[in-house]
Design a protein around this motif. Structure first.
Motif, short mmCIF file in Angstrom:
data_model
loop_
_atom_site.label_atom_id
_atom_site.label_comp_id
_atom_site.label_asym_id
_atom_site.label_seq_id
_atom_site.Cartn_x
_atom_site.Cartn_y
_atom_site.Cartn_z
N VAL A 48 -22.54 5.09 -6.14
CA VAL A 48 -22.04 4.24 -7.23
C VAL A 48 -20.59 3.88 -6.93
CG1 VAL A 48 -21.63 4.05 -9.71
CG2 VAL A 48 -23.55 5.43 -8.86
N GLY A 49 -20.36 2.62 -6.55
CA GLY A 49 -19.02 2.15 -6.22
C GLY A 49 -18.87 1.93 -4.72
N THR A 145 -16.32 5.55 -8.14
CA THR A 145 -15.94 4.38 -8.93
C THR A 145 -14.43 4.15 -9.00
OG1 THR A 145 -16.15 5.79 -10.87
CG2 THR A 145 -18.03 4.38 -10.36
N SER A 198 3.06 1.01 -4.85
CA SER A 198 2.59 -0.34 -5.22
C SER A 198 3.71 -1.18 -5.82
CB SER A 198 1.45 -0.24 -6.22
OG SER A 198 0.31 0.27 -5.60
N ASP A 324 -10.68 8.32 -5.34
CA ASP A 324 -9.75 8.56 -6.45
C ASP A 324 -10.38 9.37 -7.57
OD1 ASP A 324 -7.88 5.38 -6.46
OD2 ASP A 324 -8.08 6.99 -4.99
N ALA A 343 -6.24 5.61 -0.09
CA ALA A 343 -7.33 5.18 0.79
C ALA A 343 -7.44 6.15 1.95
CB ALA A 343 -7.06 3.77 1.28
N MET A 377 2.51 4.41 5.32
CA MET A 377 2.98 3.10 5.76
C MET A 377 3.24 2.26 4.50
SD MET A 377 0.59 2.22 9.03
CE MET A 377 -0.97 1.96 8.25
N TYR A 407 -4.40 -1.13 10.04
CA TYR A 407 -5.34 -1.40 8.95
C TYR A 407 -6.46 -2.32 9.39
CZ TYR A 407 -2.55 0.96 5.37
OH TYR A 407 -1.90 1.90 4.61
C1 LIG Z 1 -2.36 -2.60 -4.53
C2 LIG Z 1 -2.78 -1.29 -3.94
C3 LIG Z 1 -2.28 -0.91 -2.69
C4 LIG Z 1 -2.66 0.31 -2.13
N1 LIG Z 1 -2.13 0.66 -0.90
C5 LIG Z 1 -2.54 1.82 -0.33
C6 LIG Z 1 -2.04 2.19 0.97
O1 LIG Z 1 -1.22 1.49 1.57
N2 LIG Z 1 -2.50 3.35 1.52
C7 LIG Z 1 -3.40 4.16 0.87
O2 LIG Z 1 -3.80 5.18 1.44
N3 LIG Z 1 -3.88 3.84 -0.37
C8 LIG Z 1 -3.47 2.70 -0.96
N4 LIG Z 1 -3.94 2.37 -2.21
C9 LIG Z 1 -4.85 3.31 -2.91
C10 LIG Z 1 -6.26 3.09 -2.44
O3 LIG Z 1 -6.60 1.75 -2.42
C11 LIG Z 1 -7.23 3.91 -3.29
O4 LIG Z 1 -6.83 5.25 -3.27
C12 LIG Z 1 -8.66 3.78 -2.75
O5 LIG Z 1 -9.07 2.45 -2.87
C13 LIG Z 1 -9.59 4.71 -3.48
O6 LIG Z 1 -10.90 4.50 -3.03
P1 LIG Z 1 -12.10 4.67 -4.07
O7 LIG Z 1 -13.34 4.44 -3.28
O8 LIG Z 1 -11.95 5.91 -4.82
O9 LIG Z 1 -11.88 3.49 -5.14
P2 LIG Z 1 -11.86 1.92 -4.94
O10 LIG Z 1 -11.53 1.54 -3.55
O11 LIG Z 1 -11.02 1.42 -6.05
O12 LIG Z 1 -13.38 1.48 -5.19
C14 LIG Z 1 -14.05 1.73 -6.39
C15 LIG Z 1 -15.25 0.78 -6.42
O13 LIG Z 1 -16.11 1.19 -7.50
C16 LIG Z 1 -16.61 0.04 -8.14
N5 LIG Z 1 -16.99 0.44 -9.49
C17 LIG Z 1 -16.16 0.78 -10.52
N6 LIG Z 1 -16.89 1.12 -11.62
C18 LIG Z 1 -18.20 1.01 -11.25
C19 LIG Z 1 -19.43 1.23 -11.94
N7 LIG Z 1 -19.45 1.64 -13.21
N8 LIG Z 1 -20.59 0.99 -11.28
C20 LIG Z 1 -20.58 0.57 -9.99
N9 LIG Z 1 -19.43 0.37 -9.28
C21 LIG Z 1 -18.27 0.57 -9.90
C22 LIG Z 1 -15.45 -0.95 -8.08
O14 LIG Z 1 -15.90 -2.29 -8.23
C23 LIG Z 1 -14.87 -0.68 -6.70
O15 LIG Z 1 -15.44 -1.50 -5.71
C24 LIG Z 1 -3.56 1.16 -2.81
C25 LIG Z 1 -4.08 0.78 -4.06
C26 LIG Z 1 -3.69 -0.43 -4.63
C27 LIG Z 1 -4.24 -0.83 -5.96
#
Ligand SMILES: Cc1cc2nc3c(=O)[nH]c(=O)nc-3n(C[C@H](O)[C@H](O)[C@H](O)COP(=O)(O)OP(=O)(O)OC[C@H]3O[C@@H](n4cnc5c(N)ncnc54)[C@H](O)[C@@H]3O)c2cc1C
Length: 430
Positions: A48-49, A145, A198, A324, A343, A377, A407
């Motif tokens: 999921v996500g 998510t 950010s 996250d 990320a 970075m 990246y």
């Molecule tokens: C502007 C910005 C810059 C960043 N720069 C960096 C960086 O330079 N280096 C770094 O390490 N980290 C960076 N980060 C942090 C990093 O992007 C996050 O920590 C990372 O994306 C987390 O991954 P994730 O899979 O947990 O969540 P996400 O990548 O946010 O993905 C979550 C996904 O879940 C989906 N989703 C949400 N709810 C549901 C649901 N109910 N059902 C189905 N799907 C759902 C969303 O659509 C999304 O696609 C940055 C974040 C932002 C916002």
């Protein structure tokens, strides 16, 4: 040095056994209907996500010769490489480079993608309920998510500020900049709320994009910007903000956000000030808002779900959490702290979750996740960055290129990496 960690050829964060996927694995990748996938899904993995955690877990699983059916449930059409969102805003990168479509990403990878949003997770019945009214059973579940912007209930923040986490946010901000450029308003002011990575990265980009036609304010309630950054990056960020005349306000709280002004309070004195603004971008705070889970699972203050070191949801052996959303205790010396929401962490967790999914299906012991902190970075304006990690520090245009290349090499598919790196090389050549 690359803060996201080593990558095999296909861009997925390391095939579980380290080898590269064979050419004999052509499979369809298009939005599917559960009925179509149902025979396999109940006996398979549902993710999921489709962000850093979910997509890269799916790709790591798909790289396995013998893997169970994998269904990715994701409402968006595009994966978003969030660390490069600033470069999309500035036009230094194009959307196909940082936001590839899921159907092209997953084509031929043996992962089914369902474009839907999960609304409820039934842990007892082991099934999901989606926005479109589907019921999806699972054998193993991965919750990924992510997080979304948190405005802490500050009056007017939701309605009068922009967030910076999506393609739509970038479009809205570009529209605002375009509008301001055309308005000829003498004293324009943009306020970025939140002095973390950010906020700092966005303030530097905005200062370059408005090229002196607007005052960019960076507002942070804490004592300092970038409290958890490396000292070199911290110094470089300060220098970059100064060079761009970004007005930094620390120990300043936003009390209210209006359509054309901010009410701020200086701490600790408590003195208030009305700051006229033409735009507010909120980068301070994020919160996890997973689908409703029954029976309820107690989350931490930021909505993160409690996990064991093997990334399983505490008390639920068929459920994994990645990215996250996962509150994973750090190893010593700070076991009371959860891993950072980056990320870098999500990218490193993905192959471990994929490996543990297969191990748990085979009844084998699971492996623990250990974060390998590879540094940081920061994007610091157009064509500039700061990089700290693997014993090196770098700033300016060279750091920008290193960050960009690092990246681009992480993009979730070899074909996109090659195209993006070719574009990068072309941009480099005179
Ligand atoms: C502007 C910005 C810059 C960043 N720069 C960096 C960086 O330079 N280096 C770094 O390490 N980290 C960076 N980060 C942090 C990093 O992007 C996050 O920590 C990372 O994306 C987390 O991954 P994730 O899979 O947990 O969540 P996400 O990548 O946010 O993905 C979550 C996904 O879940 C989906 N989703 C949400 N709810 C549901 C649901 N109910 N059902 C189905 N799907 C759902 C969303 O659509 C999304 O696609 C940055 C974040 C932002 C916002």
């Amino acid at each position: 040095m690359d803060p996201l960690g080593p990558t095999p050829a296909d861009g997925a964060p390391g095939r579980i056994d380290g080898s590269v996927a064979g050419p004999d694995q052509p499979r369809p990748a298009r939005p599917v209907e559960p009925a179509e996938a149902d025979p396999g899904v109940a006996a398979g993995v549902v993710i999921v996500g489709g962000g850093f955690g979910g997509l890269y877990t799916a790709l790591a699983l798909a790289a396995e010769r013998h893997h169970p059916p994998v269904l990715l449930v994701e409402p968006q059409e595009h994966f978003l490489f969030l660390p490069l969102l600033y470069e999309l805003l500035s036009g230094e990168l194009r959307s196909w480079e940082i936001a590839p479509r899921y159907d092209s990403l997953l084509a031929g990878r043996g992962v089914a993608w369902l474009q839907d949003r999960v609304q409820r997770v039934d842990l007892t019945a082991r099934c999901l309920h989606t926005e479109a009214g589907r019921r999806i059973p699972w054998q193993r579940l991965v919750l990924a998510t992510g997080a979304s912007t948190d405005t802490f209930g500050i009056p007017g923040a939701d309605s009068h500020s922009l967030s910076f986490r999506s393609l739509a946010d970038v479009q809205r901000l570009q529209d605002l900049l375009h509008h301001l450029a055309g308005s000829g308003h003498p004293l324009q002011r943009l306020a970025v709320v939140g002095g973390g990575p950010s906020g700092v990265e966005l303030a530097c980009k905005l200062a370059d994009l408005t090229a002196g036609k607007a005052v960019v304010e960076l507002i942070e309630q804490g004592d300092t910007l970038l409290p958890s950054s490396r000292s070199f990056n911290h110094e470089q960020a300060q220098l970059s903000l100064q060079r761009r005349d970004v007005r930094v306000r620390t120990r300043t709280q936003v009390v209210e956000v209006g359509s054309d002004r901010l009410l701020v309070r200086r701490m600790p004195e408590g003195e208030q000030e009305l700051v006229p603004v033409q735009g507010v971008i909120w980068t301070a705070g994020q919160r996890c808002r997973p689908p409703r889970i029954s029976p309820e699972v107690s989350a931490d203050a930021r909505g993160r779900l409690p996990c064991g070191p093997d990334l399983r949801l505490r008390g639920h052996d068929s459920v994994f959490v990645v990215g996250d959303l996962a509150a994973v205790p750090q190893a010593d010396p700070t076991p009371n702290l959860s891993l950072p929401t980056t990320a870098q962490v999500a990218f490193q967790q993905a192959p471990v979750v994929a490996a543990n999914l297969l191990r748990s299906l085979r009844g084998e012991p699971l492996q623990e996740f250990h974060w390998n902190d590879l540094g940081e970075m920061l994007s610091l304006g157009k064509g500039e960055a700061a990089v700290t990690g693997a014993g090196i520090t770098l700033a300016g245009p060279a750091a920008f290129q290193v960050r960009r290349l690092a990246y681009l090499a992480r993009l979730p598919r070899l074909s996109i990496q090659v195209k993006a790196v070719a574009g990068w090389l072309a941009a480099l050549s005179p």
